[in-house]
Scaffold this motif. Structure first.
Motif, short mmCIF file in Angstrom:
data_model
loop_
_atom_site.label_atom_id
_atom_site.label_comp_id
_atom_site.label_asym_id
_atom_site.label_seq_id
_atom_site.Cartn_x
_atom_site.Cartn_y
_atom_site.Cartn_z
N ASN A 189 0.83 -1.21 0.00
CA ASN A 189 0.00 0.00 0.00
C ASN A 189 0.86 1.25 0.00
O ASN A 189 0.65 2.19 -0.78
CB ASN A 189 -0.90 0.03 1.24
N ARG A 234 3.26 1.74 -3.36
CA ARG A 234 2.56 2.17 -4.57
C ARG A 234 1.99 3.57 -4.43
O ARG A 234 2.00 4.35 -5.39
CB ARG A 234 1.47 1.16 -4.91
N LEU A 235 1.52 3.92 -3.26
CA LEU A 235 0.99 5.27 -3.05
C LEU A 235 2.10 6.32 -3.09
O LEU A 235 1.90 7.42 -3.58
CB LEU A 235 0.23 5.34 -1.73
N THR A 241 -7.47 6.74 -2.28
CA THR A 241 -6.79 5.51 -1.88
C THR A 241 -6.02 5.72 -0.58
O THR A 241 -6.00 4.85 0.29
CB THR A 241 -5.84 5.03 -2.99
N VAL A 262 -6.37 3.67 3.03
CA VAL A 262 -5.26 3.09 3.78
C VAL A 262 -5.26 3.61 5.21
O VAL A 262 -5.08 2.84 6.17
CB VAL A 262 -3.92 3.39 3.09
N THR A 274 -4.96 -3.40 6.36
CA THR A 274 -5.57 -4.10 5.23
C THR A 274 -4.79 -3.81 3.95
O THR A 274 -4.56 -2.65 3.60
CB THR A 274 -7.03 -3.65 5.04
N VAL A 275 -4.37 -4.87 3.25
CA VAL A 275 -3.70 -4.71 1.97
C VAL A 275 -4.76 -4.51 0.89
O VAL A 275 -5.75 -5.24 0.83
CB VAL A 275 -2.83 -5.94 1.64
N LEU A 276 -4.57 -3.50 0.05
CA LEU A 276 -5.54 -3.14 -0.98
C LEU A 276 -4.92 -3.35 -2.36
O LEU A 276 -4.52 -2.39 -3.03
CB LEU A 276 -5.96 -1.67 -0.81
N GLU A 334 -6.90 -1.45 -5.40
CA GLU A 334 -6.87 0.01 -5.34
C GLU A 334 -5.46 0.56 -5.52
O GLU A 334 -5.25 1.55 -6.24
CB GLU A 334 -7.47 0.50 -4.02
N THR A 335 -4.47 -0.06 -4.86
CA THR A 335 -3.11 0.47 -4.95
C THR A 335 -2.48 0.17 -6.30
O THR A 335 -1.65 0.96 -6.78
CB THR A 335 -2.24 -0.07 -3.81
N SER A 336 -2.84 -0.94 -6.92
CA SER A 336 -2.36 -1.20 -8.28
C SER A 336 -2.98 -0.21 -9.26
O SER A 336 -2.31 0.29 -10.17
CB SER A 336 -2.68 -2.63 -8.71
#
Length: 370
Positions: A229, A232-233, A291, A295, A301-303, A306-308
């Motif tokens: 998360n 990527r953000l 996004t 977070v 929680t792994v997203l 959304e993060t991709s």
């Protein structure tokens, strides 16, 4: 615009003012140690580090605000990008002593790097073969890492090495702390279009004590997944700021540049292109901060979807904006005097590092059961 608090708006304004004073409108390279220490003195490098570790206790949204503002202002603090990723790993998995020294150092201006990719393990991290053999109460590391950003200016490196199993297996990876000047480690710069910002790392009988382990032995893969998360953000926020910088620069140019007796921005073909780019940037901004809010709402929680999506959208948008801006500027877009060529170089590679656009699309597709 997003519904930011007064404190967040003041923070963004202060960062933007600092960038204008210290940099102006021209870039000053990838990383300026003197400026980095100034930023550290203001407390901004620890904006997202928990208060108990000496930070400001902000969340992912605050980090994104800072990253967008500094990328737009072209503040040469490239060392922060990897340092904040490392900080997240230490906050989640580090021992109390590791957190104290590493997180405190990052807040004070230390740069950290992370070493994952190898010559035969890029998108497929499970294929890594750099081996950390348990021996004499510690580990002896042998192997090569590559494309390690900021290792040449780092105080330390967070190494992901194999401690058991075989290449191709997710189990058996371990995070290890390595001082950048440690015996048995050689750092060699890689020449790229952006200069020497990435490095090869060569480990030869490099002994690390048992307390170099960050987290749990053989659980490095799960620990890496927990940081997706943030990673990527971070990349998305940087490219959002870079896209806005390219847009602002080309907009100023086409308002002033005259051909056929009038500003070139008055021609419909450029007006419409600007309209499209502005719309794409605003869509990206909303996605980045939405996004980040998700977070912050549940950091554990792994997203993956959304993060991709946010990494894909932000990097592809930034690349499009920079390339279109170069086209609109003609030959001046290619000249180092105007700086657009640097923005092109940084945005083109953004769709490769941190997980290629193709990999992001694969992940998004799989979240829909495909």
């Amino acid at each position: 615009m997003l519904d930011l608090t007064d404190e967040q708006r003041a923070f963004v304004s202060a960062v933007a003012d600092f960038c204008r004073r210290e940099v102006g409108t021209g870039p000053r390279g990838a990383h300026d140690p003197e400026l980095y220490r100034k930023v550290a003195a203001l407390g901004w490098l620890s904006v997202a580090i928990a208060e108990e570790h000496g930070g400001a206790g902000g969340g992912m949204l605050d980090s994104c605000l800072f990253l967008e503002a500094t990328a737009h202002g072209q503040l040469p603090i490239g060392g922060f990008n990897t340092s904040i990723i490392v900080a997240g790993a230490y906050e989640r998995f580090g021992s109390p002593e590791q957190r104290r020294t590493v997180l405190g150092g990052i807040g004070a201006g230390d740069v950290w790097s992370i070493a994952m990719s190898e010559p035969e393990a890029g998108s497929d991290i499970a294929a890594l073969a750099c081996w950390a053999e348990p021996r004499d109460g510690g580990f002896v590391v042998n192997g090569q890492k590559t494309w390690c950003s900021n290792a040449h200016i780092a105080e330390g490196i967070l190494l992901v090495a194999r401690t058991s199993g075989a290449p191709g297996e997710h189990a058996g990876m371990t995070m290890l702390q390595v001082p950048a000047d440690h015996p048995g480690l050689r750092i060699s710069g890689i020449d790229t279009m952006g200069g020497r910002e990435v490095n090869d790392l060569y480990f030869t009988d490099c002994f690390l004590p048992a307390d170099a382990v960050v987290g749990t032995v053989d659980h490095g893969w799960k620990q890496l997944m927990a940081g997706l998360n943030v990673e990527r953000l971070i990349l998305a926020a940087i490219m959002l700021g870079t896209a806005q910088r390219a847009f602002d620069d080309v907009l100023g140019y086409i308002k002033q540049r005259r051909q056929f007796g009038r500003p070139i921005g008055s021609f419909q073909v450029l007006r419409h292109r600007i309209a499209d780019l502005a719309t794409e940037i605003e869509c990206t901004r909303l996605l980045v901060y939405r996004t980040a809010e998700l977070v912050d709402r549940d950091p554990g929680t792994v997203l993956p979807r959304e993060t991709s999506m946010v990494k894909l959208k932000a990097t592809e948008t930034a690349r499009r904006v920079a390339l279109d801006a170069m086209q609109m500027m003609g030959g001046y877009g290619y000249a180092t005097e105007y700086g657009m060529e640097r923005l092109v170089r940084s945005t083109v590679v953004s769709t490769v590092y941190g997980g290629t656009s193709e990999i992001q699309r694969e992940i998004i597709g799989k979240t829909y059961g495909l």
